[in-house]
Write an enzyme that holds these catalytic residues in place. Structure first.
Site, PDB file in Angstrom:
ATOM      1  N   PHE A   1      -0.803  16.493   4.029  1.00 47.68           N
ATOM      2  CA  PHE A   1      -1.234  15.877   2.777  1.00 47.68           C
ATOM      3  C   PHE A   1      -0.021  15.773   1.851  1.00 47.68           C
ATOM      4  O   PHE A   1       0.603  16.768   1.516  1.00 47.68           O
ATOM      5  CB  PHE A   1      -2.349  16.663   2.089  1.00 47.68           C
ATOM      6  CG  PHE A   1      -2.869  15.935   0.885  1.00 47.68           C
ATOM      7  CD1 PHE A   1      -3.809  14.921   1.032  1.00 47.68           C
ATOM      8  CD2 PHE A   1      -2.363  16.197  -0.382  1.00 47.68           C
ATOM      9  CE1 PHE A   1      -4.256  14.202  -0.080  1.00 47.68           C
ATOM     10  CE2 PHE A   1      -2.802  15.484  -1.492  1.00 47.68           C
ATOM     11  CZ  PHE A   1      -3.749  14.482  -1.330  1.00 47.68           C
TER      12      PHE A   1
ATOM     13  N   ASP B   1      -3.489   5.989   6.546  1.00 48.35           N
ATOM     14  CA  ASP B   1      -3.826   7.270   7.173  1.00 48.35           C
ATOM     15  C   ASP B   1      -4.708   6.981   8.393  1.00 48.35           C
ATOM     16  O   ASP B   1      -4.212   6.651   9.459  1.00 48.35           O
ATOM     17  CB  ASP B   1      -4.519   8.118   6.094  1.00 48.35           C
ATOM     18  CG  ASP B   1      -4.831   9.527   6.520  1.00 48.35           C
ATOM     19  OD1 ASP B   1      -4.140  10.058   7.388  1.00 48.35           O
ATOM     20  OD2 ASP B   1      -5.786  10.116   5.977  1.00 48.35           O
TER      21      ASP B   1
ATOM     22  N   ARG C   1       1.681  11.638  -9.711  1.00 44.49           N
ATOM     23  CA  ARG C   1       2.021  10.280  -9.248  1.00 44.49           C
ATOM     24  C   ARG C   1       3.395   9.869  -9.750  1.00 44.49           C
ATOM     25  O   ARG C   1       4.036   8.988  -9.192  1.00 44.49           O
ATOM     26  CB  ARG C   1       0.987   9.272  -9.770  1.00 44.49           C
ATOM     27  CG  ARG C   1      -0.418   9.447  -9.205  1.00 44.49           C
ATOM     28  CD  ARG C   1      -1.290   8.288  -9.683  1.00 44.49           C
ATOM     29  NE  ARG C   1      -2.702   8.496  -9.452  1.00 44.49           N
ATOM     30  CZ  ARG C   1      -3.343   8.216  -8.314  1.00 44.49           C
ATOM     31  NH1 ARG C   1      -2.682   7.712  -7.292  1.00 44.49           N
ATOM     32  NH2 ARG C   1      -4.631   8.421  -8.207  1.00 44.49           N
TER      33      ARG C   1
ATOM     34  N   GLU D   1       0.849  -1.198   0.000  1.00 42.94           N
ATOM     35  CA  GLU D   1       0.000   0.000   0.000  1.00 42.94           C
ATOM     36  C   GLU D   1       0.883   1.246   0.000  1.00 42.94           C
ATOM     37  O   GLU D   1       2.025   1.211   0.463  1.00 42.94           O
ATOM     38  CB  GLU D   1      -0.904  -0.086   1.238  1.00 42.94           C
ATOM     39  CG  GLU D   1      -1.838   1.048   1.525  1.00 42.94           C
ATOM     40  CD  GLU D   1      -2.872   1.358   0.462  1.00 42.94           C
ATOM     41  OE1 GLU D   1      -2.462   1.674  -0.671  1.00 42.94           O
ATOM     42  OE2 GLU D   1      -4.074   1.360   0.767  1.00 42.94           O
ATOM     43  N   ASP D   2       0.356   2.334  -0.532  1.00 37.62           N
ATOM     44  CA  ASP D   2       1.148   3.569  -0.544  1.00 37.62           C
ATOM     45  C   ASP D   2       1.152   4.255   0.813  1.00 37.62           C
ATOM     46  O   ASP D   2       2.190   4.674   1.302  1.00 37.62           O
ATOM     47  CB  ASP D   2       0.657   4.537  -1.642  1.00 37.62           C
ATOM     48  CG  ASP D   2      -0.848   4.805  -1.577  1.00 37.62           C
ATOM     49  OD1 ASP D   2      -1.545   4.187  -0.737  1.00 37.62           O
ATOM     50  OD2 ASP D   2      -1.340   5.628  -2.362  1.00 37.62           O
TER      51      ASP D   2
HETATM   52  P1  IMP Z   1      -7.177   5.685   5.197  1.00 35.55           P
HETATM   53  O1  IMP Z   1      -8.325   4.784   4.889  1.00 35.55           O
HETATM   54  O2  IMP Z   1      -7.629   6.936   5.918  1.00 35.55           O
HETATM   55  O3  IMP Z   1      -6.050   4.997   5.939  1.00 35.55           O
HETATM   56  O4  IMP Z   1      -6.623   6.231   3.826  1.00 35.55           O
HETATM   57  C1  IMP Z   1      -5.905   5.460   2.965  1.00 35.55           C
HETATM   58  C2  IMP Z   1      -5.970   6.049   1.559  1.00 35.55           C
HETATM   59  O5  IMP Z   1      -6.189   7.458   1.559  1.00 35.55           O
HETATM   60  C3  IMP Z   1      -4.659   5.844   0.841  1.00 35.55           C
HETATM   61  O6  IMP Z   1      -4.628   4.624   0.150  1.00 35.55           O
HETATM   62  C4  IMP Z   1      -4.600   7.035  -0.089  1.00 35.55           C
HETATM   63  O7  IMP Z   1      -5.246   6.736  -1.297  1.00 35.55           O
HETATM   64  C5  IMP Z   1      -5.388   8.108   0.614  1.00 35.55           C
HETATM   65  N1  IMP Z   1      -4.534   9.087   1.309  1.00 35.55           N
HETATM   66  C6  IMP Z   1      -4.398   9.253   2.645  1.00 35.55           C
HETATM   67  N2  IMP Z   1      -3.554  10.240   2.942  1.00 35.55           N
HETATM   68  C7  IMP Z   1      -3.116  10.723   1.747  1.00 35.55           C
HETATM   69  C8  IMP Z   1      -2.187  11.768   1.393  1.00 35.55           C
HETATM   70  O8  IMP Z   1      -1.566  12.457   2.232  1.00 35.55           O
HETATM   71  N3  IMP Z   1      -2.003  11.958   0.067  1.00 35.55           N
HETATM   72  C9  IMP Z   1      -2.653  11.218  -0.894  1.00 35.55           C
HETATM   73  N4  IMP Z   1      -3.505  10.234  -0.609  1.00 35.55           N
HETATM   74  C10 IMP Z   1      -3.745   9.989   0.711  1.00 35.55           C
END
Ligand code: IMP
Length: 190
Positions: free
Chosen positions: A152, A103, A165, A99-100
């Site tokens: 962000f 959050d 990207r 995963e990238d």
């Molecule tokens: P979560 O469900 O809140 O953990 O969010 C995960 C997803 O939110 C990641 O796979 C990203 O696609 C997106 N995301 C969360 N933070 C960022 C950020 O700082 N930049 C870009 N995408 C983000």
């Protein structure tokens, strides 16, 4: 290109490449002699996957899932949806999710629940970035590239309004521009 005053480099290309190589070595040691299936989450995890797999010396397969959780917003909506499922079953496989960024943890929690239900032999997580201060759900992260603050970020697979990207580094958008339109973020658009 982005205007210079919009964002700051958080992690350089060299730092990313060095860390990805380390993660690849660690994963190779941990999965030595075992079957391994890497599952990347589209679209953000793609650059990380392709670099990481070149540092994994054990034979491995790859598959992809696409999940929507954010839309085009810089804030989470908490809505998770499967846009593309895996091509093949994972029962009995050693699965590593690539995963990238993690959050709030909602996306990963959802992924872990649906993939665990398919009875893999093992299921672990490798994320390039983690924002620990944002976590709402306690998801186990087995391999983490970098813990980062609550900002962000974009680049190296992560998008800013679907752009950038391709950048080899991770940049942080300055908070005063979180609400800005793409037009306002682009050079020469003042
Ligand atoms: P979560 O469900 O809140 O953990 O969010 C995960 C997803 O939110 C990641 O796979 C990203 O696609 C997106 N995301 C969360 N933070 C960022 C950020 O700082 N930049 C870009 N995408 C983000």
């Amino acid at each position: 290109m982005l205007r210079d005053d919009m964002a700051d480099t958080m992690i350089t290309a060299q730092e990313i490449q060095a860390r990805v190589a380390e993660l690849g070595q660690q994963i190779s040691a941990d999965y030595a002699g075992q079957d391994l299936l890497l599952i990347a989450v589209l679209k953000g995890g793609v650059l990380f996957l392709t670099d990481l797999m070149r540092h994994i010396s054990v034979p491995h397969a790859i598959d992809f899932m696409a999940i929507s959780s954010y839309g085009h917003s810089t804030e989470t909506t908490g809505v998770v949806r499967i846009l593309k499922d895996l091509d093949d079953p994972i029962d009995g496989r050693n699965v590593l999710i690539v995963e990238d960024i993690v959050d709030t943890g909602r996306t990963m929690d959802y992924l872990l629940r649906i993939l665990n239900a398919r009875r893999p032999a093992s299921l672990r997580v490798c994320t390039l970035l983690s924002k620990p201060s944002r976590r709402e759900l306690d998801v186990p992260l087995d391999y983490v590239g970098f813990d980062i603050p609550n900002e962000f970020v974009f680049g190296y697979g992560l998008d800013l309004r679907e752009l950038y990207r391709d950048q080899p580094f991770i940049a942080a958008l300055r908070p005063e521009y979180y609400g800005a339109s793409l037009q306002e973020l682009l050079e020469g658009s003042e």
